[in-house]
Design an enzyme around this catalytic site. Structure first.
Site, PDB file in Angstrom:
ATOM      1  CG  MET A  98       3.371  33.860  23.552  1.00 52.49           C
ATOM      2  SD  MET A  98       3.692  34.246  21.850  1.00 52.49           S
ATOM      3  CE  MET A  98       2.595  35.603  21.662  1.00 52.49           C
ATOM      4  N   PRO A  99       3.216  33.765  27.592  1.00 55.92           N
ATOM      5  CG  PRO A  99       1.923  32.658  29.177  1.00 55.92           C
ATOM      6  CD  PRO A  99       2.814  32.446  28.011  1.00 55.92           C
TER       7      PRO A  99
END
Length: 134
Positions: free
Chosen positions: A1-2
């Site tokens: 989820m960067p």
């Protein structure tokens, strides 16, 4: 989820180079942070000279106008080893594939928690995932 933000001085990089930068960042995140292949959210910002300010030699690193600021916002919990290996991989791979100078790869990580993310629909999806897994 960067979430990735890449900033650079306008006209320093062409579109095919930006694509390669994007791919290299994603490959490094997959390898070092175990990010899923389809978890790709990146924005690129070209800045006018007066908007792009940096120290040319802070901490004895000689930077040029080819400098890339790479900000990676991600879930906390990565080890120091994971982080330092990510930095090294990014500098090495970007310097060989573009090519560019290793000195011009500036990376900053911003750690967050699951409640700090909504991927759409006004929902904190990562919170739902953790409660469903329990």
């Amino acid at each position: 989820m960067p979430f990735i933000r890449v900033s650079y001085l306008e006209q320093q990089y062409e579109s095919h180079q930006l694509k390669r930068i994007s791919q290299t960042i994603m490959e490094a995140l997959i390898a070092h942070f175990n990010v899923p292949v389809d978890d790709c959210f990146q924005v690129f910002h070209a800045h006018k000279r007066e908007e792009f300010v940096y120290s040319r030699n802070y901490l004895n690193v000689e930077r040029s106008d080819g400098l890339l600021f790479i900000q990676i916002t991600c879930k906390s919990g990565r080890t120091t080893e994971q982080k330092t290996s990510l930095y090294k991989t990014l500098a090495t791979k970007l310097s060989t594939t573009l090519p560019m100078r290793k000195e011009d790869v500036f990376v900053v990580l911003v750690d967050t928690e699951f409640e700090d993310w909504s991927f759409g629909n006004g929902v904190a999806q990562m919170l739902q995932r953790t409660t469903e897994e329990v």
